[in-house]
Design a protein around this motif. Sequence first.
Motif, PDB file in Angstrom:
ATOM      1  N   LEU A 201      91.188  49.926  71.569  1.00 12.57           N
ATOM      2  CA  LEU A 201      89.767  49.901  71.928  1.00 12.57           C
ATOM      3  C   LEU A 201      89.256  51.325  72.110  1.00 12.57           C
ATOM      4  CD1 LEU A 201      87.669  47.611  72.743  1.00 12.57           C
ATOM      5  CD2 LEU A 201      88.142  48.312  75.090  1.00 12.57           C
TER       6      LEU A 201
ATOM      7  N   GLU B 230      83.413  51.646  73.103  1.00 15.06           N
ATOM      8  CA  GLU B 230      83.425  50.177  73.063  1.00 15.06           C
ATOM      9  C   GLU B 230      83.835  49.625  74.433  1.00 15.06           C
ATOM     10  OE1 GLU B 230      84.725  49.695  68.369  1.00 15.06           O
ATOM     11  OE2 GLU B 230      86.275  49.693  69.910  1.00 15.06           O
TER      12      GLU B 230
ATOM     13  N   SER C  77      91.376  46.340  77.111  1.00 11.74           N
ATOM     14  CA  SER C  77      90.030  45.777  77.269  1.00 11.74           C
ATOM     15  C   SER C  77      89.934  44.948  78.549  1.00 11.74           C
ATOM     16  CB  SER C  77      89.668  44.925  76.055  1.00 11.74           C
ATOM     17  OG  SER C  77      90.695  43.991  75.784  1.00 11.74           O
TER      18      SER C  77
ATOM     19  N   CYS D 263      80.888  38.856  72.805  1.00  9.34           N
ATOM     20  CA  CYS D 263      81.265  40.129  72.180  1.00  9.34           C
ATOM     21  C   CYS D 263      82.371  39.863  71.161  1.00  9.34           C
ATOM     22  CB  CYS D 263      81.761  41.129  73.221  1.00  9.34           C
ATOM     23  SG  CYS D 263      80.466  41.734  74.318  1.00  9.34           S
TER      24      CYS D 263
ATOM     25  N   HIS E   7      85.061  41.984  68.593  1.00 10.02           N
ATOM     26  CA  HIS E   7      85.599  43.310  68.263  1.00 10.02           C
ATOM     27  C   HIS E   7      86.031  43.383  66.805  1.00 10.02           C
ATOM     28  CE1 HIS E   7      88.514  46.833  69.066  1.00 10.02           C
ATOM     29  NE2 HIS E   7      87.271  47.277  69.097  1.00 10.02           N
TER      30      HIS E   7
ATOM     31  N   ARG F 213      75.201  46.941  68.869  1.00  8.55           N
ATOM     32  CA  ARG F 213      76.459  47.232  68.182  1.00  8.55           C
ATOM     33  C   ARG F 213      76.915  48.597  68.672  1.00  8.55           C
ATOM     34  NH1 ARG F 213      78.304  45.874  62.989  1.00  8.55           N
ATOM     35  NH2 ARG F 213      77.047  44.023  63.296  1.00  8.55           N
TER      36      ARG F 213
ATOM     37  N   LYS G 257      79.946  50.991  67.813  1.00  6.08           N
ATOM     38  CA  LYS G 257      81.053  51.160  66.859  1.00  6.08           C
ATOM     39  C   LYS G 257      81.372  49.802  66.231  1.00  6.08           C
ATOM     40  CE  LYS G 257      82.432  55.574  68.419  1.00  6.08           C
ATOM     41  NZ  LYS G 257      83.469  56.590  68.580  1.00  6.08           N
TER      42      LYS G 257
ATOM     43  N   LEU H 282      82.121  47.031  67.930  1.00  8.55           N
ATOM     44  CA  LEU H 282      81.921  45.963  68.915  1.00  8.55           C
ATOM     45  C   LEU H 282      80.516  45.379  68.781  1.00  8.55           C
ATOM     46  CD1 LEU H 282      83.243  44.608  71.566  1.00  8.55           C
ATOM     47  CD2 LEU H 282      81.644  46.098  72.787  1.00  8.55           C
TER      48      LEU H 282
END
Length: 207
Positions: free
Chosen positions: A18, A22, A49, A164, A166, A197, A199, A201
């Motif tokens: 991660l 993000e 995360s 969300c 990833h 948004r 990156k 994510l």
Amino acid sequence: MPAPAPFDYPIDQVKGFLDPAEGEALYNAAYDAAPFGPILEVGSYCGKSTVYLGKAAAQQNGQVYALDHHRGSEEHQRGEGYHDPELFDNEIERMDSLPYFRRAIFRAGLEGTVVPLVADSGTMARFWQTPLAMLFIDGGHSLEQALTDWRSWAHHVRVGGTLCIHDIFENPDEGGQAPYTIYKHAIASGLFEDVARVKTLGVLRRV
Ligand code: MG
């Protein structure tokens, strides 16, 4: 209400993929969502995360369910690109990220906030009934697994809640397309709208 300043924790020491930007976006989303119900993460791996989500939830007296079978996704298996031999249980010849995950949660002081759910996504979802204030999908990136995660969990997000996702790559040269596919499903369903948004994510809201 804006989230408090980023927490003091050596997040770099937790294995994971991660990006810090993000992570901060996840942290802010979790801080906003936590007063309205539990947060569920699909795919915790070693807990990077989860620490972001947990630190935010703890400030709100919230709760995070961290779901992972801890046997690694396809790309973590022996011989694959993201295999980490430190996470391999030689005795049974399977991946096992659970000890690392538990250490990260303990060191972050989050054992009272983060509830580990050690199961695969479809199994865990079978009898699940609790509405979610936030869902974070970061599980296996095969199309089959990503679709299972979407079909198993998205409908549990409460109206106004956050989804969300990833590893969204619109350009197939940059990454696998399964997370982007479920992102498109989410928008096409009419159940979610795009919020931000950061990156790779995606942040969406249940309408
Ligand atoms: Mg990921």
